[in-house]
Every structure is written in structure tokens, then in C-alpha cells.
Design a protein around this motif. Structure first.
Motif, PDB file in Angstrom:
ATOM      1  N   ILE A 150      -2.209  18.248 -19.728  1.00 49.36           N
ATOM      2  CA  ILE A 150      -2.102  17.632 -21.053  1.00 49.36           C
ATOM      3  C   ILE A 150      -0.869  18.167 -21.776  1.00 49.36           C
ATOM      4  CG2 ILE A 150      -3.186  17.432 -23.325  1.00 49.36           C
ATOM      5  CD1 ILE A 150      -5.911  17.586 -21.809  1.00 49.36           C
ATOM      6  N   ARG A 151      -0.666  19.463 -21.701  1.00 49.66           N
ATOM      7  CA  ARG A 151       0.482  20.087 -22.365  1.00 49.66           C
ATOM      8  C   ARG A 151       1.792  19.435 -21.915  1.00 49.66           C
ATOM      9  NH1 ARG A 151      -0.649  24.750 -21.075  1.00 49.66           N
ATOM     10  NH2 ARG A 151      -1.727  25.388 -22.942  1.00 49.66           N
ATOM     11  N   SER A 152       1.884  19.151 -20.615  1.00 49.66           N
ATOM     12  CA  SER A 152       3.127  18.572 -20.094  1.00 49.66           C
ATOM     13  C   SER A 152       3.283  17.107 -20.463  1.00 49.66           C
ATOM     14  CB  SER A 152       3.195  18.744 -18.578  1.00 49.66           C
ATOM     15  OG  SER A 152       2.241  17.912 -17.940  1.00 49.66           O
TER      16      SER A 152
ATOM     17  N   GLY B  24       2.769  11.499 -14.573  1.00 54.68           N
ATOM     18  CA  GLY B  24       1.535  12.262 -14.730  1.00 54.68           C
ATOM     19  C   GLY B  24       0.303  11.382 -14.670  1.00 54.68           C
ATOM     20  N   LEU B  25       0.373  10.225 -15.291  1.00 54.14           N
ATOM     21  CA  LEU B  25      -0.759   9.296 -15.259  1.00 54.14           C
ATOM     22  C   LEU B  25      -0.989   8.765 -13.845  1.00 54.14           C
ATOM     23  CD1 LEU B  25      -0.074   7.348 -18.569  1.00 54.14           C
ATOM     24  CD2 LEU B  25      -1.812   9.110 -18.175  1.00 54.14           C
ATOM     25  N   LYS B  26       0.078   8.421 -13.148  1.00 51.84           N
ATOM     26  CA  LYS B  26      -0.056   7.927 -11.769  1.00 51.84           C
ATOM     27  C   LYS B  26      -0.603   9.013 -10.849  1.00 51.84           C
ATOM     28  CE  LYS B  26       3.427   4.295 -11.925  1.00 51.84           C
ATOM     29  NZ  LYS B  26       4.688   3.798 -11.372  1.00 51.84           N
ATOM     30  N   ARG B  27      -0.178  10.249 -11.064  1.00 53.19           N
ATOM     31  CA  ARG B  27      -0.668  11.376 -10.269  1.00 53.19           C
ATOM     32  C   ARG B  27      -2.179  11.550 -10.472  1.00 53.19           C
ATOM     33  NH1 ARG B  27       3.499  14.237 -11.416  1.00 53.19           N
ATOM     34  NH2 ARG B  27       2.653  15.134 -13.322  1.00 53.19           N
ATOM     35  N   LYS B  28      -2.636  11.414 -11.717  1.00 51.69           N
ATOM     36  CA  LYS B  28      -4.064  11.565 -12.004  1.00 51.69           C
ATOM     37  C   LYS B  28      -4.869  10.436 -11.356  1.00 51.69           C
ATOM     38  CE  LYS B  28      -5.792  14.381 -13.737  1.00 51.69           C
ATOM     39  NZ  LYS B  28      -6.434  15.570 -13.149  1.00 51.69           N
TER      40      LYS B  28
ATOM     41  N   ILE C 227      -7.913  10.881  -8.672  1.00 50.48           N
ATOM     42  CA  ILE C 227      -9.222  10.254  -8.868  1.00 50.48           C
ATOM     43  C   ILE C 227      -9.614   9.448  -7.632  1.00 50.48           C
ATOM     44  CG2 ILE C 227     -10.448   8.470 -10.186  1.00 50.48           C
ATOM     45  CD1 ILE C 227      -8.922   9.547 -12.685  1.00 50.48           C
ATOM     46  N   GLU C 228      -8.652   8.754  -7.027  1.00 52.43           N
ATOM     47  CA  GLU C 228      -8.940   7.972  -5.825  1.00 52.43           C
ATOM     48  C   GLU C 228      -9.380   8.865  -4.672  1.00 52.43           C
ATOM     49  OE1 GLU C 228      -5.298   5.760  -5.450  1.00 52.43           O
ATOM     50  OE2 GLU C 228      -6.050   4.142  -6.741  1.00 52.43           O
ATOM     51  N   VAL C 229      -8.740  10.011  -4.513  1.00 53.47           N
ATOM     52  CA  VAL C 229      -9.146  10.969  -3.469  1.00 53.47           C
ATOM     53  C   VAL C 229     -10.556  11.477  -3.756  1.00 53.47           C
ATOM     54  CG1 VAL C 229      -8.687  13.282  -2.536  1.00 53.47           C
ATOM     55  CG2 VAL C 229      -6.812  11.652  -2.831  1.00 53.47           C
ATOM     56  N   LEU C 230     -10.829  11.790  -5.008  1.00 54.00           N
ATOM     57  CA  LEU C 230     -12.157  12.260  -5.400  1.00 54.00           C
ATOM     58  C   LEU C 230     -13.211  11.184  -5.135  1.00 54.00           C
ATOM     59  CD1 LEU C 230     -13.961  14.428  -6.667  1.00 54.00           C
ATOM     60  CD2 LEU C 230     -13.307  13.536  -8.905  1.00 54.00           C
ATOM     61  N   GLN C 231     -12.885   9.934  -5.438  1.00 53.35           N
ATOM     62  CA  GLN C 231     -13.823   8.841  -5.183  1.00 53.35           C
ATOM     63  C   GLN C 231     -14.146   8.728  -3.695  1.00 53.35           C
ATOM     64  OE1 GLN C 231     -11.566   5.717  -7.169  1.00 53.35           O
ATOM     65  NE2 GLN C 231     -13.192   5.485  -8.677  1.00 53.35           N
ATOM     66  N   GLN C 232     -13.140   8.887  -2.846  1.00 52.61           N
ATOM     67  CA  GLN C 232     -13.371   8.830  -1.402  1.00 52.61           C
ATOM     68  C   GLN C 232     -14.287   9.971  -0.963  1.00 52.61           C
ATOM     69  OE1 GLN C 232      -9.418   8.902   0.211  1.00 52.61           O
ATOM     70  NE2 GLN C 232      -9.042   6.746  -0.211  1.00 52.61           N
ATOM     71  N   ARG C 233     -14.032  11.151  -1.482  1.00 52.23           N
ATOM     72  CA  ARG C 233     -14.855  12.313  -1.141  1.00 52.23           C
ATOM     73  C   ARG C 233     -16.289  12.109  -1.616  1.00 52.23           C
ATOM     74  NH1 ARG C 233     -12.464  16.785  -3.904  1.00 52.23           N
ATOM     75  NH2 ARG C 233     -10.662  16.285  -2.639  1.00 52.23           N
TER      76      ARG C 233
ATOM     77  N   GLY D  23     -10.164  13.729 -17.127  1.00 53.88           N
ATOM     78  CA  GLY D  23     -10.023  14.673 -16.030  1.00 53.88           C
ATOM     79  C   GLY D  23      -8.748  15.483 -16.024  1.00 53.88           C
ATOM     80  N   PHE D  24      -7.941  15.386 -17.057  1.00 52.39           N
ATOM     81  CA  PHE D  24      -6.711  16.167 -17.121  1.00 52.39           C
ATOM     82  C   PHE D  24      -7.019  17.600 -17.521  1.00 52.39           C
ATOM     83  CE2 PHE D  24      -5.013  11.919 -17.452  1.00 52.39           C
ATOM     84  CZ  PHE D  24      -3.777  11.994 -16.856  1.00 52.39           C
TER      85      PHE D  24
END
Length: 140
Positions: A63-65, A82-86, A90-96, A57-58
Motif C-alpha cells: 500500500i505504501r508503494s 502493483g494492481l496487476k501483480r496483486k 490472487i489467481e495463484v491463490l485461487q488455484q491453490r 489483500g495488499f
């Protein structure tokens, strides 16, 4: 290795590899006297990282960063952040998605089991009201 060999080893189309190169995700490559691109062995590894990150999902910018700035390695703190942010995204998306699924299940239940004798249009109105109420409750 030439781009055709890299495409075969990576499973990507040559055009995709050229796109990643033009986007700055794949380091500039050497060119032979006849203009062919030549890639080092690390190009396969970098392409695997890029495709794996896209599947997770990046975006290409993300990815560049996160890619290593050089052969010397990763920027540890930036990579971890960056990994923790992703994961948080994903958790917000799962809730939605869970909320959307619940609304769809309400709609299915209402359509499959309307109150006896209720007209379809009245059932639809009642369903819309139930979904509005659930949507308002989910916003709180």
C-alpha cells in the motif's frame, strides 16, 4: 480535524490511525500548541484507500508503494503494475484453494462412502494414497 473526528468519519480506531501515521502511510500531521494532531480532509480519503487495499489483500508495504506521493497524484505506472501483480497473486491463490477444496471433497466422499466391509483404518490408508496421488498430479 482532530483524531477523534477522523476516527468517527473513517470508522477506524484512533490507535489504528496513529499506527498508519507512524508507519508512514498517513502524512505527517500538524500539531496544535497543546499537542493535538490535526488532519486535513484528504486524511479520510487516504484512510479509505488504505482499508480498501487491505481488504483486497495488499500488505501495508505494498500500500505504501501505491499511495500517491503527494497531493499532485498517483505514480500511474507503479500503481498499474502493483494492481496487476496483486491480481496475479490472487489467481495463484485461487488455484491453490481449488486444489485444496478438491482434496477435501475426496476426503469427505471417502469417509461418507467407504467400500462395503472395509475397516476404517484400511479406508484411511486408501484415502491417504488417493490424496497423495492427487497431490502429485497437481504438482505437475
Amino acid at each position: 480535524m482532530k483524531i477523534g473526528q477522523l476516527a468517527k468519519r473513517s470508522g477506524l480506531a484512533a490507535s489504528r490511525i496513529r499506527f498508519y501515521e507512524a508507519s508512514g502511510l498517513l502524512s505527517a500531521v500538524e500539531r496544535t500548541s497543546n499537542g493535538y494532531r490535526t488532519y486535513g480532509a484528504e486524511a479520510v480519503w487516504i484512510l479509505e484507500i488504505i482499508t480498501g487495499a487491505q481488504q483486497a489483500g495488499f500488505s501495508l508495504e505494498e500500500i505504501r508503494s501505491l499511495l500517491p506521493l503527494s497531493a499532485s497524484g498517483w505514480q500511474h505506472d507503479e500503481l498499474l503494475a502493483g494492481l496487476k501483480r496483486k491480481v496475479a497473486e490472487i489467481e495463484v491463490l485461487q488455484q491453490r484453494l481449488a486444489h485444496n477444496k478438491a482434496q477435501l471433497l475426496v476426503a469427505i466422499e471417502s469417509i461418507e462412502n467407504p467400500p462395503p466391509g472395509q475397516a476404517c483404518v484400511d479406508n484411511a490408508q486408501q484415502l491417504l494414497e488417493r490424496l497423495r496421488e492427487r497431490g502429485d498430479a497437481g504438482d505437475r
